[in-house]
Design a protein around this motif. Structure first.
Motif, PDB file in Angstrom:
ATOM      1  N   SER A 151       0.829  -1.215   0.000  1.00 41.27           N
ATOM      2  CA  SER A 151       0.000   0.000   0.000  1.00 41.27           C
ATOM      3  C   SER A 151       0.856   1.255   0.000  1.00 41.27           C
ATOM      4  O   SER A 151       1.981   1.251   0.490  1.00 41.27           O
ATOM      5  CB  SER A 151      -0.888   0.031   1.245  1.00 41.27           C
ATOM      6  N   ARG A 174      -6.115  -4.815   8.564  1.00 39.64           N
ATOM      7  CA  ARG A 174      -6.265  -4.738   7.107  1.00 39.64           C
ATOM      8  C   ARG A 174      -7.273  -3.644   6.733  1.00 39.64           C
ATOM      9  O   ARG A 174      -8.355  -3.571   7.309  1.00 39.64           O
ATOM     10  CB  ARG A 174      -6.759  -6.089   6.586  1.00 39.64           C
ATOM     11  N   GLY A 175      -6.886  -2.773   5.792  1.00 39.28           N
ATOM     12  CA  GLY A 175      -7.793  -1.721   5.301  1.00 39.28           C
ATOM     13  C   GLY A 175      -7.870  -0.495   6.196  1.00 39.28           C
ATOM     14  O   GLY A 175      -8.590   0.448   5.875  1.00 39.28           O
ATOM     15  N   LYS A 176      -7.161  -0.496   7.322  1.00 39.35           N
ATOM     16  CA  LYS A 176      -7.165   0.674   8.227  1.00 39.35           C
ATOM     17  C   LYS A 176      -5.724   1.157   8.387  1.00 39.35           C
ATOM     18  O   LYS A 176      -4.775   0.362   8.287  1.00 39.35           O
ATOM     19  CB  LYS A 176      -7.704   0.286   9.611  1.00 39.35           C
TER      20      LYS A 176
END
Ligand SMILES: Cc1cc2nc3c(=O)[nH]c(=O)nc-3n(C[C@H](O)[C@H](O)[C@H](O)COP(=O)(O)OP(=O)(O)OC[C@H]3O[C@@H](n4cnc5c(N)ncnc54)[C@H](O)[C@@H]3O)c2cc1C
Length: 294
Positions: free
Chosen positions: A111, A259-261
């Motif tokens: 990311s 995950r995703g934060k």
């Protein structure tokens, strides 16, 4: 639920004697940036202020620091008078108080993020401020580890530095379960980081560490230490406590990222959670941490 606490609440919590206990505000001077593995960067450096601190602060096998890296958009920075800065937590993979040096190992994840941007441009001579070190639990003899049992460490890439630091200082590690970004594990190289332990590579799933633990025998005397992606670790915790019924003191589990934060999302949710618990007359413990919605 509003997950952004107000500035007064945030500053009261972060500046409280309880939160600041034992923490130093120091600077890390980068001396080299290398790769330990294709997925893991190593940033080595000097900590000039280390010599003025208590050597005992650096002796625990699992120490974390909170690095202040640039991020123009961080939501927490402005609340604490540090706009443009975000804080990210990393383990000291190695510490040498004699030379005031340390290594920090950073997962190079896919990311775009403040830490990845900082790492990309990093060169020897750069500096980063940090607070710490803060001791994080490790299954040492001082903790309530059953002396008759075996110790299992479960780690994804983010917890690899902590797990290997623990394995170097706690001689009784029986098993290390690894869920690494590298799906082609170089077993020979990894085993040097976990002397004497049997290494098991977890398979691919959303909860690789929990799934690998399901295949591992853990009698009631064993201890499980696990850190990594929060939902995977939540599953490790449930399996260890509810199904295997290991004593609470023999289950040391920590979500290191979600995950995703972002790390800032996690910090804000945790600050909000701590404020709520304090209003109810409770203190946040590692056990309660999974109650907080992130
Ligand atoms: C006590 C403690 C010790 C830690 N020690 C280490 C350490 O030694 N080395 C280390 O690499 N990490 C470590 N971490 C985890 C690290 O703090 C987080 O991974 C952090 O969120 C990374 O910041 P970032 O700016 O790169 O990404 P963020 O801005 O926080 O997140 C951006 C995106 O990247 C994703 N992401 C974040 N981390 C990962 C990851 N590891 N793998 C895949 N995707 C990810 C997020 O889910 C999000 O979608 C530790 C965490 C804790 C709490």
């Amino acid at each position: 639920m509003n997950d952004t606490p107000d500035a007064t609440t945030v500053n009261a919590l972060l500046n409280s004697d309880r939160h600041r206990a034992g923490l130093n505000d120091l600077t890390f001077e980068v001396t080299s940036v290398t790769r330990r593995y294709p997925w893991l960067a190593r940033v080595s450096g000097r900590i000039p202020g280390m010599a003025d601190t208590d050597p005992a602060d650096w002796s625990h096998p699992n120490l974390a620091v909170r690095l202040a890296v640039p991020d123009a958009d961080d939501a927490l920075g402005p609340l604490i008078g540090q706009a443009g800065i975000c804080r990210r937590v990393y383990t000291l993979a190695n510490v040498d108080t004699a030379s005031s040096t340390a290594d920090i190992d950073i997962v190079v994840h896919g990311s775009t993020s403040p830490m990845m941007r900082w790492l990309t441009g990093l060169t020897p001579g750069d500096t980063v401020d940090f607070s710490g070190p803060r001791p994080h639990p490790a299954p040492t003899g001082q903790d309530a580890v059953d002396p008759a049992g075996r110790i299992h460490l479960l780690a994804d890439g983010s917890a690899y530095p902590a797990a290997s630091a623990i394995a170097r200082s706690v001689p009784r590690i029986a098993t290390v379960v690894l869920a690494l970004p590298d799906r082609d594990p170089q077993a020979a190289a990894y085993s040097a980081d976990f002397p004497g332990a049997q290494i098991i590579f977890a398979g691919e799933s959303d909860t690789p560490l929990a799934d690998a633990l399901a295949d591992l025998d853990t009698p009631a005397t064993d201890t499980v230490w696990a850190a990594g992606e929060r939902e995977d670790i939540r599953a490790v915790r449930a399996l260890s406590l509810k199904e295997r019924k290991l004593p609470r003191s023999q289950v040391q589990v920590f979500g290191y990222w979600r995950r995703g934060k972002t790390g800032t999302d996690t910090d804000l949710a945790r600050l909000q959670g701590v404020a709520r618990m304090q209003a109810e007359g409770r203190e946040l413990t590692a056990d309660d941490d999974f109650e907080i919605a992130i």
